[in-house]
Design an enzyme around this catalytic site. Structure first.
Site, PDB file in Angstrom:
ATOM      1  N   ASP A  20       0.835  -1.201   0.000  1.00 47.39           N
ATOM      2  CA  ASP A  20       0.000   0.000   0.000  1.00 47.39           C
ATOM      3  C   ASP A  20       0.872   1.255   0.000  1.00 47.39           C
ATOM      4  O   ASP A  20       1.988   1.243   0.522  1.00 47.39           O
ATOM      5  CB  ASP A  20      -0.905  -0.026   1.239  1.00 47.39           C
ATOM      6  CG  ASP A  20      -2.091   0.928   1.094  1.00 47.39           C
ATOM      7  OD1 ASP A  20      -2.287   1.502   0.006  1.00 47.39           O
ATOM      8  OD2 ASP A  20      -2.821   1.100   2.083  1.00 47.39           O
ATOM      9  N   GLY A  23       0.365   5.422  -4.376  1.00 47.61           N
ATOM     10  CA  GLY A  23      -0.209   6.712  -4.756  1.00 47.61           C
ATOM     11  C   GLY A  23       0.329   7.844  -3.886  1.00 47.61           C
ATOM     12  O   GLY A  23       0.701   8.907  -4.382  1.00 47.61           O
ATOM     13  N   ARG A  24       0.392   7.588  -2.568  1.00 54.74           N
ATOM     14  CA  ARG A  24       0.882   8.625  -1.647  1.00 54.74           C
ATOM     15  C   ARG A  24       2.367   8.904  -1.866  1.00 54.74           C
ATOM     16  O   ARG A  24       2.830  10.032  -1.759  1.00 54.74           O
ATOM     17  CB  ARG A  24       0.610   8.221  -0.201  1.00 54.74           C
ATOM     18  CG  ARG A  24      -0.750   8.688   0.277  1.00 54.74           C
ATOM     19  CD  ARG A  24      -1.205   7.928   1.477  1.00 54.74           C
ATOM     20  NE  ARG A  24      -1.539   6.557   1.125  1.00 54.74           N
ATOM     21  CZ  ARG A  24      -1.671   5.574   2.007  1.00 54.74           C
ATOM     22  NH1 ARG A  24      -1.455   5.811   3.284  1.00 54.74           N
ATOM     23  NH2 ARG A  24      -2.003   4.374   1.593  1.00 54.74           N
ATOM     24  N   ASN A  68     -10.632  -2.547  -6.368  1.00 56.91           N
ATOM     25  CA  ASN A  68      -9.760  -1.649  -7.153  1.00 56.91           C
ATOM     26  C   ASN A  68     -10.295  -1.381  -8.570  1.00 56.91           C
ATOM     27  O   ASN A  68      -9.882  -0.429  -9.227  1.00 56.91           O
ATOM     28  CB  ASN A  68      -8.335  -2.200  -7.264  1.00 56.91           C
ATOM     29  CG  ASN A  68      -7.507  -2.016  -6.002  1.00 56.91           C
ATOM     30  OD1 ASN A  68      -6.556  -2.755  -5.755  1.00 56.91           O
ATOM     31  ND2 ASN A  68      -7.854  -1.020  -5.193  1.00 56.91           N
ATOM     32  N   TRP A  69     -11.253  -2.212  -9.043  1.00 53.96           N
ATOM     33  CA  TRP A  69     -11.832  -1.970 -10.369  1.00 53.96           C
ATOM     34  C   TRP A  69     -12.559  -0.626 -10.412  1.00 53.96           C
ATOM     35  O   TRP A  69     -12.790  -0.078 -11.484  1.00 53.96           O
ATOM     36  CB  TRP A  69     -12.829  -3.078 -10.746  1.00 53.96           C
ATOM     37  CG  TRP A  69     -12.202  -4.419 -10.968  1.00 53.96           C
ATOM     38  CD1 TRP A  69     -12.383  -5.546 -10.208  1.00 53.96           C
ATOM     39  CD2 TRP A  69     -11.316  -4.805 -12.025  1.00 53.96           C
ATOM     40  NE1 TRP A  69     -11.650  -6.581 -10.713  1.00 53.96           N
ATOM     41  CE2 TRP A  69     -10.989  -6.168 -11.835  1.00 53.96           C
ATOM     42  CE3 TRP A  69     -10.745  -4.135 -13.115  1.00 53.96           C
ATOM     43  CZ2 TRP A  69     -10.139  -6.864 -12.683  1.00 53.96           C
ATOM     44  CZ3 TRP A  69      -9.892  -4.841 -13.964  1.00 53.96           C
ATOM     45  CH2 TRP A  69      -9.595  -6.181 -13.744  1.00 53.96           C
TER      46      TRP A  69
HETATM   47  C1  FPP Z   1      -1.486   0.326  -3.330  1.00 53.80           C
HETATM   48  O1  FPP Z   1      -1.125   1.653  -3.562  1.00 53.80           O
HETATM   49  C2  FPP Z   1      -1.122  -0.531  -4.404  1.00 53.80           C
HETATM   50  C3  FPP Z   1      -1.982  -1.081  -5.313  1.00 53.80           C
HETATM   51  C4  FPP Z   1      -3.431  -0.842  -5.350  1.00 53.80           C
HETATM   52  C5  FPP Z   1      -1.521  -1.953  -6.349  1.00 53.80           C
HETATM   53  C6  FPP Z   1      -0.242  -2.672  -6.077  1.00 53.80           C
HETATM   54  C7  FPP Z   1       0.396  -2.804  -7.365  1.00 53.80           C
HETATM   55  C8  FPP Z   1       1.710  -2.819  -7.615  1.00 53.80           C
HETATM   56  C9  FPP Z   1       2.749  -2.814  -6.582  1.00 53.80           C
HETATM   57  C10 FPP Z   1       2.177  -2.825  -9.013  1.00 53.80           C
HETATM   58  C11 FPP Z   1       1.641  -3.942  -9.860  1.00 53.80           C
HETATM   59  C12 FPP Z   1       1.800  -5.260  -9.237  1.00 53.80           C
HETATM   60  C13 FPP Z   1       2.586  -6.251  -9.654  1.00 53.80           C
HETATM   61  C14 FPP Z   1       2.627  -7.523  -8.886  1.00 53.80           C
HETATM   62  C15 FPP Z   1       3.426  -6.161 -10.831  1.00 53.80           C
HETATM   63  P1  FPP Z   1      -2.300   2.714  -3.616  1.00 53.80           P
HETATM   64  O2  FPP Z   1      -2.487   3.060  -5.052  1.00 53.80           O
HETATM   65  O3  FPP Z   1      -3.488   2.188  -2.918  1.00 53.80           O
HETATM   66  O4  FPP Z   1      -1.632   3.871  -2.827  1.00 53.80           O
HETATM   67  P2  FPP Z   1      -2.396   5.000  -2.012  1.00 53.80           P
HETATM   68  O5  FPP Z   1      -3.205   4.305  -0.963  1.00 53.80           O
HETATM   69  O6  FPP Z   1      -1.275   5.811  -1.453  1.00 53.80           O
HETATM   70  O7  FPP Z   1      -3.231   5.764  -3.000  1.00 53.80           O
END
Ligand code: FPP
Length: 248
Positions: A20, A23-24, A68-69
């Site tokens: 997680d 994005g941040r 997430n979709w």
């Molecule tokens: C959380 O960050 C991460 C995800 C929703 C996706 C995780 C994906 C990857 C690490 C890349 C693709 C995966 C692989 C296995 C190649 P967030 O977007 O929720 O961050 P935030 O909470 O700060 O917005």
């Protein structure tokens, strides 16, 4: 590799991670979210390699949730593309490192070309005997549990299973994780202290660990720090401390 192994007297047999904070991480640097995901992929590569070196038997990564979709279409598209490129680029390394790759989650929801590469990676690594790397994709634990209940209902309706025969072990056998042990240790990055619909059944006795680090910043030292923490935890499974230590 030996020096790493001697650093840890015990590592979890099954490590699960909620990745997680991509994005941040990006926002803090005035970058687009997708750059954060790109950096997140680099962390995935690093963590997979290190866990395999340390002798962890199962590594399960929450890569894309059923929820997430609902993110903006462009971000979903970009994540699927990253995933496809990751698999295309890493399958050979998995073969070389004896890693068995697999996917859990609602597969039919994934784009066909992504699914094709995931299935191909699973197929060519199926016979490997090293670490099992599982990506949870389009995964939600409540959905998984409901699907298991539906399959059990079909078995009962067909007379192949009796209601009295549905105990914990039977139920676990109908989950996506039927051939894996439950996670011993769960890491979630970025300071959020939630399970977020990840492996709800399987995490019943799992040790939980939360770090403030965002996923792109989760380096080898951070992984080691978490694993040192795991070593110090006493797992009692509902028993007393003396019982666990053989004094009860
Ligand atoms: C959380 O960050 C991460 C995800 C929703 C996706 C995780 C994906 C990857 C690490 C890349 C693709 C995966 C692989 C296995 C190649 P967030 O977007 O929720 O961050 P935030 O909470 O700060 O917005």
């Amino acid at each position: 590799m030996m020096s790493h192994q001697s650093k840890f007297s015990k590592v979890p047999a099954h490590l699960a991670i909620i990745m997680d904070g991509n994005g941040r991480w990006a926002k803090a640097r005035m970058l687009q979210r997708i750059i954060g995901h790109q950096r997140g992929v680099e962390t995935v590569k690093r963590v997979v390699e290190e866990c395999s070196n340390l002798g962890i038997r199962y590594l399960t990564l929450f890569a894309f949730s059923a929820e997430n979709w609902f993110r903006p279409k462009t971000e979903v598209k970009a994540l699927m593309l990253l995933l496809k490129h990751y698999i295309m680029a890493e399958t050979n390394r998995m073969i070389n490192d004896n890693i068995r790759f697999r996917v859990i989650g609602n597969r039919p929801e994934l784009p066909p070309d992504v699914l094709h590469h995931l299935d191909e990676a699973s197929r060519v690594t199926a016979g490997n005997s090293g670490m099992t790397l599982t990506l949870a994709l389009s995964y939600g634990a409540r959905q998984e549990i409901a699907a298991a209940a539906r399959r059990i209902a079909v078995e009962i309706a067909g007379g192949r299973l009796s209601p009295d025969g549905v105990d914990e072990a039977t139920f676990a056998g109908f989950l996506d994780t039927s051939d894996m042990p439950d996670p011993d240790f769960l890491i979630r990055t970025s300071g959020e202290m939630r399970i977020s619909n990840f492996l709800l059944w399987q995490l019943a006795y799992t040790e939980l660990y939360f770090t403030e680090k965002n996923w792109p910043d989760f380096d080898r030292d951070e992984l080691h720090k978490a694993l040192v923490h795991y070593q110090s935890r006493e797992r009692r499974f509902g028993k007393t401390s003396d019982q666990v230590k053989g004094r009860g």
